[in-house]
Design an enzyme around this catalytic site. Structure first.
Site, PDB file in Angstrom:
ATOM      1  N   THR A  74     -13.743  47.156  10.489  1.00 41.83           N
ATOM      2  CA  THR A  74     -12.612  47.813  11.164  1.00 41.83           C
ATOM      3  C   THR A  74     -11.943  46.905  12.198  1.00 41.83           C
ATOM      4  OG1 THR A  74     -14.196  48.819  12.680  1.00 41.83           O
ATOM      5  CG2 THR A  74     -13.465  50.165  10.824  1.00 41.83           C
ATOM      6  N   GLY A  75     -12.532  45.748  12.483  1.00 42.19           N
ATOM      7  CA  GLY A  75     -11.903  44.799  13.406  1.00 42.19           C
ATOM      8  C   GLY A  75     -10.765  44.072  12.716  1.00 42.19           C
TER       9      GLY A  75
ATOM     10  N   ILE B 281     -19.963  34.899   9.506  1.00 43.25           N
ATOM     11  CA  ILE B 281     -18.766  34.092   9.760  1.00 43.25           C
ATOM     12  C   ILE B 281     -18.599  33.821  11.262  1.00 43.25           C
ATOM     13  CG2 ILE B 281     -16.250  34.010   9.454  1.00 43.25           C
ATOM     14  CD1 ILE B 281     -17.899  34.060   6.831  1.00 43.25           C
TER      15      ILE B 281
ATOM     16  N   GLU C 111     -18.208  32.890  15.022  1.00 43.91           N
ATOM     17  CA  GLU C 111     -18.354  31.646  15.781  1.00 43.91           C
ATOM     18  C   GLU C 111     -18.793  31.996  17.197  1.00 43.91           C
ATOM     19  OE1 GLU C 111     -14.702  29.458  15.885  1.00 43.91           O
ATOM     20  OE2 GLU C 111     -15.485  27.930  17.250  1.00 43.91           O
TER      21      GLU C 111
ATOM     22  N   TYR D 296     -12.030  22.449   3.012  1.00 50.09           N
ATOM     23  CA  TYR D 296     -10.736  22.702   2.376  1.00 50.09           C
ATOM     24  C   TYR D 296     -10.071  21.374   1.999  1.00 50.09           C
ATOM     25  CZ  TYR D 296     -11.458  26.955   5.221  1.00 50.09           C
ATOM     26  OH  TYR D 296     -11.975  28.050   5.842  1.00 50.09           O
TER      27      TYR D 296
ATOM     28  N   GLU E 107     -21.534  15.599   9.210  1.00 51.26           N
ATOM     29  CA  GLU E 107     -20.873  15.098  10.412  1.00 51.26           C
ATOM     30  C   GLU E 107     -21.936  14.593  11.376  1.00 51.26           C
ATOM     31  OE1 GLU E 107     -18.805  18.658  11.610  1.00 51.26           O
ATOM     32  OE2 GLU E 107     -20.474  19.331  12.824  1.00 51.26           O
TER      33      GLU E 107
ATOM     34  N   HIS F 161     -18.138  21.144  17.542  1.00 48.12           N
ATOM     35  CA  HIS F 161     -19.371  21.781  17.090  1.00 48.12           C
ATOM     36  C   HIS F 161     -20.500  21.472  18.055  1.00 48.12           C
ATOM     37  CE1 HIS F 161     -18.283  22.024  12.542  1.00 48.12           C
ATOM     38  NE2 HIS F 161     -17.654  22.925  13.266  1.00 48.12           N
TER      39      HIS F 161
END
Lengths: 384, 290
Positions: free
Chosen positions: B17-18, B96, B98, B159, B209, B247
Site C-alpha cells: 500500500t506504500g 528491496i 535500502e 542495467y 565492486e 554502498h
C-alpha cells in the site's frame, strides 16, 4: 558517522568505562584554564575526524603553562589532513605500564559482531592485524543473544592480558559491546586502554562510529552529528545538507549518477578515457527533479570542475524527472558555467529526452560516448 | 529455463500500500509476475494493485498460497518484515529496502541460517527471469530471454551491463541483484552455484565492486566448482583508499584486500577475464557464446 574523541569518551564514561579527566577548549585561554584545573602534565589533543593525529602534530604532551600555550597556538586552527582544528581536548596525562587494545566491530564476512582484544595497544592496530594476526584475540558474538560474560573473559585470556587486570578488562569489553549494540555502533574501540602501575585500566582514546542507517533510533547521537559537522570540506558539508553520497576527488571532470556501482563505473571510465574524476556523486534511487538540480548545483560550485557528465540508468529513478531537474538547474543561468553531457537510459528515458532542453546540454546515447565527450570538454577548458 | 523464479511463482508484496510498493507491484504484474496478495499490518481486507491485502504474511500464504515475498517496507520496519517472511517458510524473500541498520541484518542473518528460505538483498534491485517474471524494481524492457546468467552487487550497474548484452542480441536466463550492503542473503557464491547447475545458462557475468572480500571468495569458488565460462567487472578501480563510495561495503581499507586490484587479480587467477568497461564484458560473453 564518526563521533569526536571527546563525544565518544563521554558516551563511554556515562556507561561506566573509566576515562581520564578532561575538558574541551577552543582557544589558548581555555587550554590554560583547563590544564591548571586538571594539573600538569596534560595532553592537548586536536578534535578532528582523522586517524594518525599524533604523527601529524595534532597531539602534544605538555608540562607547564608555557608549553601548554605553545601547543594550543600550534594546534588550534591548524590544518590536519584537510580538516581545520577548532577544538582541542585537554586531558590528564595517564602514567601507564601497559597499553591494550579492545574493540567491537561487525565482521561482514561472518555476518556477526566480533570482539577483539590485544596486548599490542597504543599502535596502529591495522598494522598488527596485517603483520601478526595472532596478536589479536577474536571472539564472534551471536547477534541475537549479545555477548556472554564468558566470551569477554575468553577473549581477554586468549590475548594474554595480565591476570591482575583481566577482570577489569573483560568488564570494559562487556560494557563496550553493550554500548556498540544499544547505540547501533559500526565500530567501538579503545586504543590504548592504558594499565596503570596500580593495576587500574583507563580509556586513553575512544572511537565510536555509528551506523548512519540507524540514526533514526539514536536521536542523542544524531544531535552529536550536527555538532561534529563543523569544519571539514565545504563541499562535503554541502553534500551532507543535500543528503548525497559525495566524495571530492582531485580531477576536473564532474560526475553525477544514480547508484554507487554505476557512479564508480563512470569514474573508472573517465580515467579509462584519459580524464580525471573531480568527484563521486550518487543521487541515490528515485531522485526527483529538485534533487537533480541540487546535484548540479553541488558539482558546479566545485572550482576544479571543468565539465560535468550525467549518467542516469533509470530503474526506480525516472528519466523525465531527471530531465526536468537538469532543465530547472540550467535555465537559471544566462550562460551555462560548465559544459554538461547527459546520458539517460532505462525507465522513462524517451520521455526524458523529449523534455530535456538540448540547447543547454550535450546529449549522448551511450555511457562510453558521454564520458569521452565530457573528458574532451574538460581538456578543452584546460587548453585555453 | 529460470533460476529461482518463473511464471508460476506466487508472490506476496509486503508494503504493497506504500507508494513504491504499489507502483512496483503494478510494474511487476505488467511484466507478467504472478502477484497474488499484499501484506500490510492494519490494512487487511483492503485491495491494492488489484490484489487482496492481508494483515500478515501468514494469512497471504494460507489464503493465496503465496510462496515468495517481495519486501518494500521502510528501513525502520524492514528487518521485522524479513523476520516475518522467514517465519512463514516461504521459498524466497526479496528485500528491496535500502538503509536497513546493519545490526538488524546481522540478526536476520542468524535467523536465516535456521530456515530453508532463500533471501535476496536487502538494498537490491531484485531478480528477473526475462519473459517470465521479475521480482523487484528492475526495468523489464532492457532484458531479453537468452542464456546468460548475471549476478551483481549494484543495481544500476546491472542495467548498464544488461543493456550492453541485449543491444547485441544476447539474452539472459536470470539476472540477480544481490545488493551492496555489508550483510546480505544470497551472495556471489550462491548465485554462481545456481547458474552452474542451470542447464540453460551457458555463460555468466559477475559484477562486483570494491570493499569486502566477496569477489575474492567467488573467484576461489569459480576456480574449484564452475565449468560455465564467467566474465567479470569490478567497479571502483579509481576510488581513493579510505573513502566510502556510497554502498556501505564500498570502502577500500588500504590494507590490500577489498581493492579493485586484488579482486581483479583473484578473478584473473581463476580464469575469469575482467572487462575495463561494460562493453568489454559484453565482448567476452560474445566470445564465450561463439
Amino acid at each position: 558517522m564518526k563521533l569526536h574523541e571527546y563525544q565518544a569518551k563521554q558516551v563511554f564514561a556515562d556507561a561506566g568505562i573509566p576515562t581520564p579527566e578532561s575538558q574541551l577548549a577552543s582557544d589558548v585561554d581555555g587550554v590554560l584554564t583547563a590544564a591548571q584545573e586538571i594539573g600538569y602534565p596534560v595532553a592537548v589533543k586536536a578534535q578532528v575526524q582523522v586517524g594518525g593525529r599524533g604523527k601529524a602534530g595534532g597531539i602534544e604532551l605538555v608540562d607547564d603553562d608555557d608549553e601548554a600555550r605553545d601547543a594550543a597556538d600550534s594546534i588550534i586552527g591548524m590544518d590536519l589532513k584537510g580538516y581545520r582544528v577548532d577544538q582541542v581536548l585537554v586531558e590528564e596525562a595517564v602514567d601507564f605500564t601497559d597499553e591494550l587494545y579492545v574493540g567491537i566491530t561487525m565482521d561482514r564476512g561472518e555476518g556477526k559482531p566480533v570482539a577483539m582484544v590485544s596486548t599490542r595497544g597504543g599502535v596502529n592496530i591495522e598494522e598488527v592485524a596485517e603483520e601478526d594476526p595472532e596478536a589479536i584475540a577474536r571472539e564472534h558474538v551471536d547477534p541475537s543473544f549479545g555477548m556472554h560474560p564468558y566470551q569477554a573473559r575468553k577473549a581477554v585470556y586468549d590475548a594474554g592480558v595480565d591476570r591482575a587486570v583481566a577482570r577489569d578488562v573483560s568488564n570494559v569489553l562487556m560494557t563496550l559491546y553493550e554500548l556498540w549494540e544499544n547505540r547501533d555502533g559500526s565500530d567501538a574501540e579503545i586504543n590504548p586502554l592504558m594499565v596503570t602501575s596500580d593495576d587500574e585500566v583507563i580509556a586513553a582514546d575512544a572511537v565510536m562510529n555509528i551506523d548512519e542507517d540507524a540514526l533514526f533510533r539514536q536521536p542523542e547521537l544524531a544531535e552529536m552529528e550536527e555538532e561534529a559537522a563543523s569544519g571539514g570540506d565545504e563541499l562535503e558539508q554541502k553534500a551532507d545538507e543535500y543528503d548525497f553520497d559525495y566524495v571530492r576527488l582531485e580531477g576536473n571532470t564532474g560526475i553525477i549518477g544514480n547508484g554507487a556501482g554505476l557512479v564508480m563505473t563512470t569514474l573508472d571510465l573517465v580515467d579509462h578515457y584519459g580524464g580525471e574524476p573531480a568527484n563521486f556523486l550518487d543521487v541515490g534511487g528515485g531522485a526527483k527533479a529538485d534533487r537533480i538540480a541540487n546535484a548540479l548545483d553541488m558539482v558546479f560550485s566545485d572550482d576544479n570542475v571543468d565539465s560535468v557528465v550525467f549518467n542516469i540508468f533509470g530503474g526506480i529513478t525516472r528519466g523525465d524527472e531527471v530531465a526536468r531537474g537538469i532543465n530547472e538547474a540550467l535555465e537559471q543561468f544566462d550562460e551555462i558555467p560548465k559544459p554538461v553531457v547527459v546520458r539517460l537510459a532505462g525507465t522513462n528515458w524517451e520521455e526524458g529526452m523529449e523534455i530535456l532542453n538540448e540547447d543547454l546540454v550535450t546529449v549522448e546515447q551511450t555511457l562510453e560516448d558521454a564520458v569521452q565527450r565530457a573528458v574532451e570538454y574538460a581538456e578543452e577548458v584546460n587548453d585555453q | 529455463m529460470s533460476v529461482l523464479v518463473d511464471d508460476d511463482t506466487r508472490v506476496v508484496v509486503q508494503g504493497i500500500t506504500g507508494g513504491e510498493g504499489k507502483f512496483h507491484a503494478e510494474q511487476m504484474m505488467e511484466y507478467g509476475t504472478n502477484i497474488v496478495a499484499g501484506a500490510v499490518p492494519g490494512k487487511g481486507g483492503q485491495e491494492a494493485a488489484g490484489v487482496p491485502v492481508y494483515d500478515t504474511v501468514r494469512e497471504a500464504v494460507e489464503e493465496e498460497n503465496a510462496d515468495t515475498s517481495v519486501i518494500f517496507v521502510p528501513p525502520a520496519f524492514a528487518g521485522d518484515a524479513v523476520f516475518e517472511a522467514l517465519d512463514t517458510d516461504l521459498d524466497l524473500a526479496v528485500a528491496i529496502t535500502e538503509g536497513i541498520p546493519t545490526q538488524d541484518m546481522a540478526r536476520v542473518n542468524k535467523r536465516l541460517s535456521e530456515t530453508d528460505t532463500r533471501l535476496i538483498g536487502p538494498n537490491c534491485p531484485g531478480l528477473i527471469t526475462p519473459g517470465e517474471a521479475k521480482l523487484g524494481i528492475l526495468p523489464g524492457n532492457i532484458f531479453a530471454e537468452g542464456n546468460v546468467g548475471l549476478v551483481s552487487r549494484s543495481g544500476t550497474l546491472t542495467y548498464q551491463v544488461v543493456d550492453s548484452l541485449t543491444n547485441r542480441g544476447i539474452g539472459q536466463t536470470t539476472a540477480i541483484g544481490i545488493g551492496g550492503d555489508p550483510i546480505i542473503g544470497t551472495d556471489f557464491v550462491d548465485a554462481l552455484e545456481l547458474f552452474e547447475n542451470d542447464d540453460e545458462t551457458e555463460a555468466i557475468v559477475m559484477c562486483g565492486e570494491i570493499g569486502g572480500e566477496d569477489e575474492e571468495e567467488a573467484a576461489a569458488y569459480i576456480d574449484d566448482n564452475v565449468e560455465t565460462p564467467v566474465a567479470g567487472f569490478i567497479a571502483g578501480r579509481t576510488a581513493p583508499p579510505g573513502k566510502r563510495m556510497g554502498h556501505a561495503g564500498a570502502i577500500v581499507s588500504g590494507s590490500g584486500t577489498g581493492t579493485a586490484e586484488s579482486k581483479i587479480n583473484a578473478l584473473n587467477d581463476a580464469g575469469v577475464p575482467v572487462g575495463d568497461t561494460p562493453e568489454e564484458v559484453a565482448d567476452r560473453i560474445e566470445e564465450f557464446l561463439g
